[in-house]
Design a protein around this motif. Structure first.
Motif, short mmCIF file in Angstrom:
data_model
loop_
_atom_site.label_atom_id
_atom_site.label_comp_id
_atom_site.label_asym_id
_atom_site.label_seq_id
_atom_site.Cartn_x
_atom_site.Cartn_y
_atom_site.Cartn_z
N ALA A 18 113.94 -55.16 -44.29
CA ALA A 18 114.76 -56.37 -44.16
C ALA A 18 115.65 -56.57 -45.39
N LEU A 19 115.11 -56.30 -46.57
CA LEU A 19 115.91 -56.44 -47.79
C LEU A 19 117.05 -55.43 -47.81
N ALA A 20 116.79 -54.20 -47.36
CA ALA A 20 117.83 -53.18 -47.34
C ALA A 20 118.95 -53.55 -46.38
N LEU A 21 118.61 -54.04 -45.19
CA LEU A 21 119.63 -54.46 -44.23
C LEU A 21 120.47 -55.60 -44.80
N THR A 22 119.82 -56.51 -45.51
CA THR A 22 120.55 -57.64 -46.11
C THR A 22 121.51 -57.17 -47.17
N LEU A 23 121.04 -56.27 -48.03
CA LEU A 23 121.89 -55.78 -49.11
C LEU A 23 123.09 -55.02 -48.55
N HIS A 24 122.87 -54.22 -47.52
CA HIS A 24 123.96 -53.46 -46.92
C HIS A 24 124.98 -54.39 -46.28
N ALA A 25 124.50 -55.42 -45.59
CA ALA A 25 125.42 -56.36 -44.94
C ALA A 25 126.25 -57.13 -45.96
N CYS A 26 125.61 -57.58 -47.03
CA CYS A 26 126.33 -58.33 -48.07
C CYS A 26 127.40 -57.48 -48.74
N ASN A 27 127.09 -56.23 -49.03
CA ASN A 27 128.06 -55.38 -49.71
C ASN A 27 129.14 -54.87 -48.79
N GLU A 28 128.82 -54.69 -47.51
CA GLU A 28 129.86 -54.35 -46.54
C GLU A 28 130.84 -55.52 -46.40
N ALA A 29 130.28 -56.74 -46.38
CA ALA A 29 131.14 -57.92 -46.32
C ALA A 29 131.97 -58.05 -47.60
N ALA A 30 131.36 -57.75 -48.75
CA ALA A 30 132.09 -57.84 -50.01
C ALA A 30 133.25 -56.85 -50.06
N SER A 31 133.05 -55.65 -49.54
CA SER A 31 134.13 -54.67 -49.51
C SER A 31 135.27 -55.15 -48.62
N TRP A 32 134.93 -55.78 -47.48
CA TRP A 32 135.98 -56.32 -46.60
C TRP A 32 136.73 -57.46 -47.28
N VAL A 33 136.01 -58.34 -47.97
CA VAL A 33 136.65 -59.44 -48.69
C VAL A 33 137.57 -58.89 -49.79
N ALA A 34 137.11 -57.85 -50.49
CA ALA A 34 137.92 -57.25 -51.55
C ALA A 34 139.20 -56.64 -50.98
N GLU A 35 139.10 -56.01 -49.81
CA GLU A 35 140.29 -55.44 -49.18
C GLU A 35 141.25 -56.53 -48.74
N SER A 36 140.68 -57.61 -48.20
CA SER A 36 141.52 -58.73 -47.78
C SER A 36 142.21 -59.37 -48.98
N ALA A 37 141.48 -59.51 -50.09
CA ALA A 37 142.07 -60.08 -51.29
C ALA A 37 143.19 -59.19 -51.82
N PHE A 38 142.99 -57.89 -51.75
CA PHE A 38 144.00 -56.94 -52.23
C PHE A 38 145.26 -57.00 -51.37
N ASP A 39 145.09 -57.09 -50.06
CA ASP A 39 146.24 -57.14 -49.16
C ASP A 39 147.02 -58.44 -49.31
N ARG A 40 146.31 -59.55 -49.48
CA ARG A 40 146.95 -60.86 -49.59
C ARG A 40 147.38 -61.19 -51.02
N LYS A 41 146.91 -60.38 -51.98
CA LYS A 41 147.16 -60.67 -53.40
C LYS A 41 146.60 -62.05 -53.78
N VAL A 42 145.42 -62.33 -53.26
CA VAL A 42 144.73 -63.59 -53.56
C VAL A 42 143.39 -63.22 -54.18
N PHE A 43 143.15 -63.66 -55.40
CA PHE A 43 141.96 -63.22 -56.12
C PHE A 43 141.08 -64.36 -56.63
N ARG A 44 141.52 -65.58 -56.49
CA ARG A 44 140.71 -66.70 -56.96
C ARG A 44 139.64 -67.06 -55.94
N ASN A 45 138.51 -67.50 -56.42
CA ASN A 45 137.36 -67.77 -55.56
C ASN A 45 137.70 -68.80 -54.49
N PHE A 46 138.27 -69.93 -54.89
CA PHE A 46 138.55 -71.00 -53.94
C PHE A 46 139.56 -70.55 -52.88
N ASP A 47 140.60 -69.83 -53.29
CA ASP A 47 141.60 -69.36 -52.32
C ASP A 47 141.03 -68.31 -51.38
#
Length: 408
Positions: A18-47
């Motif tokens: 269960a911990l492994a599945l959680t860690l993988h899901a969180c980091n997969e989501a983080a990579s998607w967020v990082a790609e979205s931030a890169f495409d939008r050029k938005v890097f602040r937490n609130f934005d």
């Protein structure tokens, strides 16, 4: 003061899954967020939350707190990256290293560390168990273990977030603890000068030498073995390289902890302060032959200095940083400075008064004298900037690829 205390989790096979599945899901989501931030050029937490929060919760099934921590992790990683680029740590504009870092968004390893706050993780220190959130539900009664000092520190001083880490098949929690500092010694009787080096890791003005021959031999052997594995080039060889590198880092960290503990204990016992060299930028200033560069860049002097500083703060021992220029060429008896005074790596012989001593011991006494001078003048002695070179045992970094597209 803040300290990070790491304990080992002892999950059952189902809990570990269960911990492994959680860690993988969180980091997969983080990579998607990082790609979205890169495409939008938005890097602040609130934005970033405006654009990604709902998608992260819906697509990966993360709770509200987990989704916010994922987004904050990405924002912090970009902030660190941009800061490093502005400081020139990724090379000059147009360099290959910098281009590689700026051509693609951040990506997080599947097993990168994930932060947890008190809503997602609760500690039962009496039973040595934790209750931790996962994508499959909350896990209760997950056991943990550690040394007696670690367990006592967590029970008494734990505050704030904890990081879930998966490394070499084992699970760990790194907890932030607010440890009280001792009252500082405002009137030290003297100073203990400490000369940091490669051949001798630390030499004190009392004449004590902490030799580094064994550590240097092990490092040389490890470099040879890693070069053989790199030539092999297989997946198993790369895996062994990572394991051996982490093992060497843990060994170095352990040695530095022991040396720092001994130095601080001696200064506290005798009512003295500690004088250290400010070695910031020494790797940039030094000009060495190629065979010597690996030795210089594996020298963990910054880590040893950090260990001495934080242990001294806990013990109330003042630490003074001094300019290291010419401490190895200056006679500690008559103050005559001459390049010829340094006969060899180990021998110092003054050309003026004839004083002969071990070179590092002579240097440490010069550091002691400079620390006394700085303390008497009341001049500010800021801690040196931290230089991050081959890691000495810290938790695995979450970022695998780095980017700083907005950096000037």
């Amino acid at each position: 003061m803040k300290l990070v205390v790491q304990v080992k989790l002892l999950p059952t096979p189902s809990q570990a899954s269960a911990l492994a599945l959680t860690l993988h899901a969180c980091n997969e989501a983080a990579s998607w967020v990082a790609e979205s931030a890169f495409d939008r050029k938005v890097f602040r937490n609130f934005d970033l939350r405006k654009h990604t929060y709902c998608e992260v919760k819906a697509r990966w099934g993360l709770g509200a707190q987990a989704a916010q921590h994922v987004i904050k992790k990405v924002a912090d990683a970009y902030a660190t990256l941009i800061s490093n680029t502005r400081a020139g740590n990724l090379g000059l504009p147009g360099s290959a290293h910098r281009r590689r870092a700026t051509e693609r968004p951040l990506a997080f390893r599947a097993e990168a560390a994930q932060p947890y706050d008190d809503r997602m993780l609760s500690w039962q220190t009496e039973s040595r168990t934790v209750s931790i959130w996962t994508t499959g539900g909350r896990l209760k009664g997950v056991s943990y273990t550690g040394s007696a000092v670690q367990l006592e520190t967590i029970a008494a001083y734990r505050r704030g977030e904890s990081d879930l880490i998966h490394r070499d098949g084992s699970w760990y929690l790194s907890a932030t603890c607010e440890v009280p500092e001792a009252a500082p010694n405002a009137d030290p009787t003297d100073f203990l000068g400490v000369d940091l080096g490669i051949v001798n890791i630390a030499t004190t003005s009392d004449g004590e030498i902490m030799a580094g021959r064994q550590l240097n031999r092990l490092r040389k052997r490890e470099r040879y073995l890693r070069s053989k594995l790199r030539r092999k080039g297989t997946k198993a060889a790369r895996r062994r390289i990572r394991r051996r590198r982490r093992k060497e880092a843990r060994r170095t960290r352990d040695i530095n902890h022991k040396i720092a503990k001994h130095i601080v204990a001696e200064a506290e016992r005798t009512g003295r302060g500690i004088g250290l060299e400010n070695l910031t930028g020494i790797r940039v200033r030094a000009r060495l032959r190629k065979p010597q560069r690996a030795t210089l860049h594996s020298w963990a002097f910054a880590q040893l200095g950090e260990f001495i500083a934080y242990k001294a703060r806990r013990a109330g021992v003042p630490v003074v940083y001094v300019d290291p220029a010419y401490t190895s060429r200056t006679c500690s008896q008559c103050r005559h400075m001459d390049k010829a005074n340094r006969v060899s790596q180990a021998l110092f012989a003054c050309r003026s008064c004839g004083f002969v001593d071990h070179a590092d011991r002579n240097g440490s006494r010069n550091i002691r004298a400079r620390a006394q001078m700085v303390w008497r003048r009341g001049a500010p002695s800021p801690a040196p900037a931290i230089e991050r070179w081959p890691d000495a045992g810290s938790a695995p970094q979450p970022v695998m690829r780095r980017n700083a597209s907005l950096a000037p």
